[in-house]
Design a protein around this motif. Structure first.
Motif, PDB file in Angstrom:
ATOM      1  N   GLU A   1       5.727  15.799  -0.557  1.00  0.00           N
ATOM      2  CA  GLU A   1       7.062  16.256  -0.924  1.00  0.00           C
ATOM      3  C   GLU A   1       8.148  15.427  -0.242  1.00  0.00           C
ATOM      4  N   SER A   2       7.880  14.978   0.989  1.00  0.00           N
ATOM      5  CA  SER A   2       8.838  14.131   1.682  1.00  0.00           C
ATOM      6  C   SER A   2       9.002  12.795   0.964  1.00  0.00           C
ATOM      7  N   LEU A   3       7.896  12.214   0.523  1.00  0.00           N
ATOM      8  CA  LEU A   3       7.962  10.963  -0.228  1.00  0.00           C
ATOM      9  C   LEU A   3       8.699  11.146  -1.551  1.00  0.00           C
ATOM     10  N   GLN A   4       8.491  12.285  -2.200  1.00  0.00           N
ATOM     11  CA  GLN A   4       9.194  12.564  -3.450  1.00  0.00           C
ATOM     12  C   GLN A   4      10.700  12.671  -3.220  1.00  0.00           C
ATOM     13  N   THR A   5      11.059  13.290  -2.112  1.00  0.00           N
ATOM     14  CA  THR A   5      12.481  13.400  -1.775  1.00  0.00           C
ATOM     15  C   THR A   5      13.075  12.019  -1.528  1.00  0.00           C
ATOM     16  N   GLU A   6      12.344  11.170  -0.801  1.00  0.00           N
ATOM     17  CA  GLU A   6      12.799   9.806  -0.552  1.00  0.00           C
ATOM     18  C   GLU A   6      12.987   9.055  -1.870  1.00  0.00           C
ATOM     19  N   ARG A   7      12.040   9.217  -2.775  1.00  0.00           N
ATOM     20  CA  ARG A   7      12.131   8.579  -4.089  1.00  0.00           C
ATOM     21  C   ARG A   7      13.384   9.019  -4.844  1.00  0.00           C
ATOM     22  N   ASP A   8      13.627  10.314  -4.847  1.00  0.00           N
ATOM     23  CA  ASP A   8      14.752  10.838  -5.611  1.00  0.00           C
ATOM     24  C   ASP A   8      16.098  10.461  -4.997  1.00  0.00           C
ATOM     25  N   LEU A   9      16.151  10.397  -3.664  1.00  0.00           N
ATOM     26  CA  LEU A   9      17.375   9.944  -3.015  1.00  0.00           C
ATOM     27  C   LEU A   9      17.633   8.473  -3.320  1.00  0.00           C
ATOM     28  N   LEU A  10      16.573   7.671  -3.329  1.00  0.00           N
ATOM     29  CA  LEU A  10      16.720   6.265  -3.702  1.00  0.00           C
ATOM     30  C   LEU A  10      17.301   6.145  -5.104  1.00  0.00           C
ATOM     31  N   GLY A  11      16.859   7.038  -6.006  1.00  0.00           N
ATOM     32  CA  GLY A  11      17.342   7.008  -7.381  1.00  0.00           C
ATOM     33  C   GLY A  11      18.835   7.233  -7.511  1.00  0.00           C
ATOM     34  N   THR A  12      19.446   7.860  -6.498  1.00  0.00           N
ATOM     35  CA  THR A  12      20.896   8.067  -6.527  1.00  0.00           C
ATOM     36  C   THR A  12      21.661   6.854  -6.006  1.00  0.00           C
ATOM     37  N   LEU A  13      20.944   5.892  -5.389  1.00  0.00           N
ATOM     38  CA  LEU A  13      21.598   4.753  -4.749  1.00  0.00           C
ATOM     39  C   LEU A  13      21.310   3.419  -5.430  1.00  0.00           C
ATOM     40  N   TRP A  14      20.073   3.267  -5.931  1.00  0.00           N
ATOM     41  CA  TRP A  14      19.671   1.982  -6.526  1.00  0.00           C
ATOM     42  C   TRP A  14      20.557   1.666  -7.736  1.00  0.00           C
ATOM     43  N   GLY A  15      21.142   0.487  -7.727  1.00  0.00           N
ATOM     44  CA  GLY A  15      22.038   0.111  -8.819  1.00  0.00           C
ATOM     45  C   GLY A  15      23.415   0.729  -8.706  1.00  0.00           C
ATOM     46  N   GLY A  16      23.656   1.439  -7.605  1.00  0.00           N
ATOM     47  CA  GLY A  16      24.963   2.058  -7.381  1.00  0.00           C
ATOM     48  C   GLY A  16      25.939   1.069  -6.762  1.00  0.00           C
ATOM     49  N   PRO A  17      27.194   1.495  -6.554  1.00  0.00           N
ATOM     50  CA  PRO A  17      28.233   0.587  -6.051  1.00  0.00           C
ATOM     51  C   PRO A  17      27.869  -0.103  -4.740  1.00  0.00           C
TER      52      PRO A  17
ATOM     53  N   ASN B   1      24.920  -0.659  -3.405  1.00  0.00           N
ATOM     54  CA  ASN B   1      23.786  -1.553  -3.629  1.00  0.00           C
ATOM     55  C   ASN B   1      24.229  -2.839  -4.324  1.00  0.00           C
ATOM     56  N   LEU B   2      25.009  -2.708  -5.378  1.00  0.00           N
ATOM     57  CA  LEU B   2      25.466  -3.877  -6.134  1.00  0.00           C
ATOM     58  C   LEU B   2      26.389  -4.751  -5.298  1.00  0.00           C
ATOM     59  N   GLU B   3      27.251  -4.114  -4.512  1.00  0.00           N
ATOM     60  CA  GLU B   3      28.165  -4.872  -3.648  1.00  0.00           C
ATOM     61  C   GLU B   3      27.388  -5.654  -2.598  1.00  0.00           C
ATOM     62  N   ALA B   4      26.340  -5.029  -2.013  1.00  0.00           N
ATOM     63  CA  ALA B   4      25.527  -5.713  -0.999  1.00  0.00           C
ATOM     64  C   ALA B   4      24.791  -6.907  -1.612  1.00  0.00           C
ATOM     65  N   ILE B   5      24.264  -6.729  -2.816  1.00  0.00           N
ATOM     66  CA  ILE B   5      23.541  -7.817  -3.498  1.00  0.00           C
ATOM     67  C   ILE B   5      24.491  -8.977  -3.783  1.00  0.00           C
ATOM     68  N   ALA B   6      25.693  -8.659  -4.264  1.00  0.00           N
ATOM     69  CA  ALA B   6      26.669  -9.698  -4.567  1.00  0.00           C
ATOM     70  C   ALA B   6      27.086 -10.444  -3.293  1.00  0.00           C
ATOM     71  N   ARG B   7      27.228  -9.704  -2.207  1.00  0.00           N
ATOM     72  CA  ARG B   7      27.622 -10.304  -0.937  1.00  0.00           C
ATOM     73  C   ARG B   7      26.542 -11.259  -0.433  1.00  0.00           C
ATOM     74  N   LYS B   8      25.281 -10.829  -0.544  1.00  0.00           N
ATOM     75  CA  LYS B   8      24.159 -11.672  -0.110  1.00  0.00           C
ATOM     76  C   LYS B   8      24.056 -12.914  -0.971  1.00  0.00           C
TER      77      LYS B   8
END
Length: 299
Positions: free
Chosen positions: A271-287, A289-296
């Motif tokens: 259940e902890s891993l599932q929670t980690e997965r779902d929290l990642l889903g709220t961030l991946w491809g988000g502002p 994340n995209l800003e960090a990728i562009a900066r790198k």
């Protein structure tokens, strides 16, 4: 992408309940009647719980009853729940400092309330009320630190275990005095202490009612650091500066990290891993994340 991941979530009902803000440990099915407890606590006025929410996303929660070394009156226990609910709804928050007024953290429960709530039924009801409140506090998506000045005794010592981190001034002292009062910790402090310093050391601290000065607490791993200053204003500034190293960064990332760690403390591996997965889903491809990728990519 975030939406599709969330739609396929298979989190159990238990996971959803544990990490839905406002969900308490105890309810009427456990024989807990919150409104009845609140009525009794209202009979013991005095002091206040003060909350300052700053523009940088850092809150300062102050236990304010200096004439009684910031002991918790019934009114303060009620106000603490109110402030926790306010913090649950503070969507701009990233961090929280918990402190006591006038260079003292807290001497525990006001003895007037303790004496009046003298039968086992009242004691257990108060236990459930405070465990509810401090568990909700612990699950806040804010990185919290207890700033310990002067005494942190009894319930005060229990409260600081609900914080993610602890800082002490050189002259301060933590002591779980419950044995000397003929009881055990009742606000969840024993359980949380074991998670912080391990069962062997926790048993020594509790059964010996040990006085933990700043150096002993540091050696035990009870606190993260001993502050340079003992001045009320200066040590608060030190604590704010110390906390910034963990709260600097995008709001949504800091809050998700705290939720992720909270899940790992309370849930099983799957259940902890599932929670980690779902929290990642709220961030991946988000502002963020995209800003960090562009900066790198510009390097």
């Amino acid at each position: 992408m975030a939406g599709s991941l969330l739609k396929t979530s298979s989190m159990s009902l238990r996971t959803k309940l544990l990490h839905q803000m406002g969900v308490s440990l105890y309810n009427t099915s456990h024989g807990f009647h919150e409104e009845e407890v609140k009525k009794k606590l209202q009979e013991f006025p005095g002091g206040s719980i003060d909350l300052q929410k700053k523009d940088d996303g850092i809150g300062i929660l102050t236990l304010n009853n200096p004439s009684k070394k910031n002991a918790f009156s019934g009114a303060m226990m009620l106000q603490l729940l109110e402030k926790v609910i306010e913090l649950e709804n503070w969507t701009e928050g990233k961090g929280l400092i918990v402190r006591g007024a006038k260079n003292t953290f807290s001497s525990g429960s006001d003895l007037n309330a303790v004496k009046a709530l003298g039968n086992p039924e009242d004691g257990v009801a108060l236990c459930m009320f405070m465990q509810n409140t401090l568990t909700r506090f612990m699950r806040l998506p804010l990185i919290s630190v207890a700033l310990i000045q002067g005494w942190a005794l009894g319930g005060g010592a229990e409260f600081l275990t609900a914080c993610d981190f602890r800082l002490m001034t050189r002259e301060s002292e933590i002591r779980f005095v419950h044995k000397e009062m003929g009881i055990i910790p009742s606000w969840g402090g024993a359980t949380r202490l074991v998670n912080i310093i391990g069962s062997r050391q926790a048993l020594k601290v509790l059964s010996g009612a040990l006085k933990l000065d700043s150096q002993k607490a540091l050696n035990l791993g009870m606190v993260e650091a001993v502050l340079e200053s003992s001045d009320e204003t200066e040590c608060l500034e030190e604590a704010q500066e110390w906390l910034k190293q963990f709260t600097n960064g995008p709001l949504e990332v800091i809050r998700a990290l705290k939720k992720c760690v909270s899940a790992s403390k309370e849930l099983g591996l799957e259940e902890s891993l599932q929670t980690e997965r779902d929290l990642l889903g709220t961030l991946w491809g988000g502002p963020a994340n995209l800003e960090a990728i562009a900066r790198k990519g510009k390097r």
